[in-house]
Structures are given as C-alpha cells and as structure tokens.
Scaffold this motif. Structure first.
Motif, PDB file in Angstrom:
ATOM      1  N   GLY A  88       5.055  27.691  32.539  1.00 46.61           N
ATOM      2  CA  GLY A  88       3.952  27.403  33.463  1.00 46.61           C
ATOM      3  C   GLY A  88       4.193  26.105  34.215  1.00 46.61           C
ATOM      4  O   GLY A  88       4.015  26.030  35.436  1.00 46.61           O
ATOM      5  N   ARG A  89       4.631  25.067  33.507  1.00 46.67           N
ATOM      6  CA  ARG A  89       4.909  23.771  34.151  1.00 46.67           C
ATOM      7  C   ARG A  89       6.058  23.901  35.157  1.00 46.67           C
ATOM      8  O   ARG A  89       6.016  23.289  36.228  1.00 46.67           O
ATOM      9  CB  ARG A  89       5.281  22.725  33.098  1.00 46.67           C
ATOM     10  CG  ARG A  89       4.184  22.381  32.133  1.00 46.67           C
ATOM     11  CD  ARG A  89       3.243  21.321  32.617  1.00 46.67           C
ATOM     12  NE  ARG A  89       3.845  20.010  32.750  1.00 46.67           N
ATOM     13  CZ  ARG A  89       3.153  18.917  33.065  1.00 46.67           C
ATOM     14  NH1 ARG A  89       1.842  18.981  33.263  1.00 46.67           N
ATOM     15  NH2 ARG A  89       3.750  17.765  33.187  1.00 46.67           N
ATOM     16  N   VAL A  90       7.065  24.674  34.809  1.00 38.02           N
ATOM     17  CA  VAL A  90       8.186  24.875  35.740  1.00 38.02           C
ATOM     18  C   VAL A  90       7.690  25.582  37.003  1.00 38.02           C
ATOM     19  O   VAL A  90       8.058  25.218  38.128  1.00 38.02           O
ATOM     20  CB  VAL A  90       9.327  25.680  35.068  1.00 38.02           C
ATOM     21  CG1 VAL A  90      10.389  26.080  36.087  1.00 38.02           C
ATOM     22  CG2 VAL A  90       9.957  24.878  33.932  1.00 38.02           C
ATOM     23  N   CYS A 118      -2.800  22.080  41.576  1.00 36.01           N
ATOM     24  CA  CYS A 118      -2.846  22.855  40.333  1.00 36.01           C
ATOM     25  C   CYS A 118      -2.582  21.982  39.114  1.00 36.01           C
ATOM     26  O   CYS A 118      -1.995  20.908  39.228  1.00 36.01           O
ATOM     27  CB  CYS A 118      -1.856  24.010  40.378  1.00 36.01           C
ATOM     28  SG  CYS A 118      -0.191  23.506  40.857  1.00 36.01           S
ATOM     29  N   HIS A 119      -3.017  22.487  37.973  1.00 31.15           N
ATOM     30  CA  HIS A 119      -2.804  21.819  36.680  1.00 31.15           C
ATOM     31  C   HIS A 119      -2.223  22.817  35.699  1.00 31.15           C
ATOM     32  O   HIS A 119      -2.589  23.989  35.710  1.00 31.15           O
ATOM     33  CB  HIS A 119      -4.149  21.315  36.121  1.00 31.15           C
ATOM     34  CG  HIS A 119      -4.070  20.958  34.668  1.00 31.15           C
ATOM     35  ND1 HIS A 119      -3.669  19.711  34.240  1.00 31.15           N
ATOM     36  CD2 HIS A 119      -4.291  21.686  33.530  1.00 31.15           C
ATOM     37  CE1 HIS A 119      -3.653  19.693  32.904  1.00 31.15           C
ATOM     38  NE2 HIS A 119      -4.036  20.879  32.460  1.00 31.15           N
ATOM     39  N   GLY A 120      -1.336  22.355  34.821  1.00 28.78           N
ATOM     40  CA  GLY A 120      -0.856  23.177  33.708  1.00 28.78           C
ATOM     41  C   GLY A 120      -0.684  22.317  32.468  1.00 28.78           C
ATOM     42  O   GLY A 120      -0.236  21.166  32.558  1.00 28.78           O
ATOM     43  N   SER A 121      -1.043  22.851  31.307  1.00 26.98           N
ATOM     44  CA  SER A 121      -0.917  22.104  30.049  1.00 26.98           C
ATOM     45  C   SER A 121       0.515  21.630  29.846  1.00 26.98           C
ATOM     46  O   SER A 121       1.471  22.341  30.180  1.00 26.98           O
ATOM     47  CB  SER A 121      -1.292  23.000  28.870  1.00 26.98           C
ATOM     48  OG  SER A 121      -2.543  23.587  29.056  1.00 26.98           O
ATOM     49  N   ASP A 122       0.658  20.419  29.247  1.00 21.56           N
ATOM     50  CA  ASP A 122       1.998  19.851  29.075  1.00 21.56           C
ATOM     51  C   ASP A 122       2.595  20.103  27.693  1.00 21.56           C
ATOM     52  O   ASP A 122       3.743  19.740  27.441  1.00 21.56           O
ATOM     53  CB  ASP A 122       2.010  18.356  29.420  1.00 21.56           C
ATOM     54  CG  ASP A 122       1.118  17.527  28.500  1.00 21.56           C
ATOM     55  OD1 ASP A 122       0.608  18.062  27.491  1.00 21.56           O
ATOM     56  OD2 ASP A 122       0.946  16.334  28.793  1.00 21.56           O
ATOM     57  N   SER A 123       1.833  20.672  26.759  1.00 21.28           N
ATOM     58  CA  SER A 123       2.352  21.001  25.418  1.00 21.28           C
ATOM     59  C   SER A 123       1.438  22.057  24.812  1.00 21.28           C
ATOM     60  O   SER A 123       0.312  22.265  25.303  1.00 21.28           O
ATOM     61  CB  SER A 123       2.361  19.755  24.527  1.00 21.28           C
ATOM     62  OG  SER A 123       1.025  19.337  24.282  1.00 21.28           O
TER      63      SER A 123
HETATM   64 MG    MG Z   1      -0.807  16.314  32.681  1.00 15.68          MG
END
Ligand code: MG
Ligand code: UDP
Length: 152
Positions: A88-90, A118-123
């Motif tokens: 998702g982050r990629v 946009c936002h995506g969880s980092d872990s």
């Molecule tokens: Mg963040």
C-alpha cells in the motif's frame, strides 16, 4: 488470519476528495487484487485527527496538518491482501510527492507534501491502531469470488 490477509488503513485526504480522485485511488487498490473490507466518508474532528497523527504531535507541521485534514471529508478504507501495508505504501509513493515515482498515486497526482492526497499505514501495528480508531464498529469479513485467481 491466512498469510494473504494482512490489513492496511488507506485514506483519501480532503484534497483527494475535492479533486475527484476517490474513484481513481480505489480503482488502483481494487485492480491490484486487494479486498475492500471497510469504507466510509467522514468529516473527522480535530480531536479524532490528533489521535490519528499522535506520533507527529511535536512536529512543526502538526497544526497545519490537523487543519488540512479537518478541512473536509476524507474517505476511510481498510484493504486486505498479501503484504497490504508495505505494498500500500509503495502504491501511494513517497511522503513528499516530488520524491514519488511516476506510477504511484502521489507521483501521478500531487506536488506538495502538505497536499499529498492520501494516507497509508506505515506498519502492521499502526494499521491495527488506525483501523480500530476509524472503524470501531469493525470491518466486513467476506470472501471475494476472485480470491483464488489472485492468490495461490
Ligand atoms: Mg505516516
Ligand atoms: N507532512 C507535512 N510536512 C512534512 C511532513 C509531513 O505536511 O514535512 C504531512 C503529510 O501530509 C504527511 C503527513 O504529514 O502525509 C504525515 O506524515 P508522515 O511522516 O507520517 O508521512 P506519511 O506516512 O503520510 O507518508
């Protein structure tokens, strides 16, 4: 949960909503093969957003970030699938859109770090916290007919 069932919290920020990018962002996660298990439009309060971004409360950009995020409705989503958090982050691209590769969401549609759509969880741990914060009512567990064509 099976190995392919990692969950991530993805959010279209107020600028993404106002710029008409909701469908585009959803389409990318859908087409990649992720499963949508929660979705809502929400005009979040500053208090709620301060909880979401609690880790950043000492940063100089924090007040501006909260004002931006409270400036209109956001689309809150939970997507599930193989390596959903990292992938998702990629797909979102780097935090600063100027550093985001073309082909990523931010790299295709944004320029400024304070308007990065946009936002995506980092872990996985952040994802669990964010999903609980935005969806206290829980998510919808269901099976996609396409699952066996997406996962071995
Ligand atoms: Mg963040
Ligand atoms: N942000 C900002 N200025 C900065 C760094 C971050 O306005 O110098 C905003 C930006 O909207 C970013 C959010 O704060 O998406 C959260 O920052 P984080 O470092 O968690 O980046 P992200 O996880 O969203 O990539």
């Amino acid at each position: 949960m099976p190995n392919n069932a990692e969950r991530t919290y993805i959010m279209v920020k107020p600028d993404g909503v106002q710029r008409g990018l909701v469908g585009e962002i959803i389409a990318r996660f859908e087409k990649r093969g992720f499963k949508l298990i929660a979705l809502k439009l929400e005009h979040a309060t500053k208090e709620h957003l301060e909880k979401h971004y609690a880790d950043l409360k000492d940063k100089p950009f924090f007040p501006g970030l909260i004002k931006y995020m409270a400036s209109g409705p956001v689309v809150a989503m939970v997507w599930e699938g193989l390596d959903a958090v990292k992938t998702g982050r990629v797909m979102l691209g780097a935090t600063n859109p100027l550093a985001s590769a073309p082909g990523t969401i931010r790299g295709d549609y944004a320029l400024a770090v304070g308007r990065n759509i946009c936002h995506g969880s980092d872990s996985v741990e952040s994802a669990e916290k964010e999903i609980a914060l935005w969806f206290p009512e829980g998510v919808i567990q269901h099976t996609m007919a396409s699952a066996e064509w997406v996962f071995e």
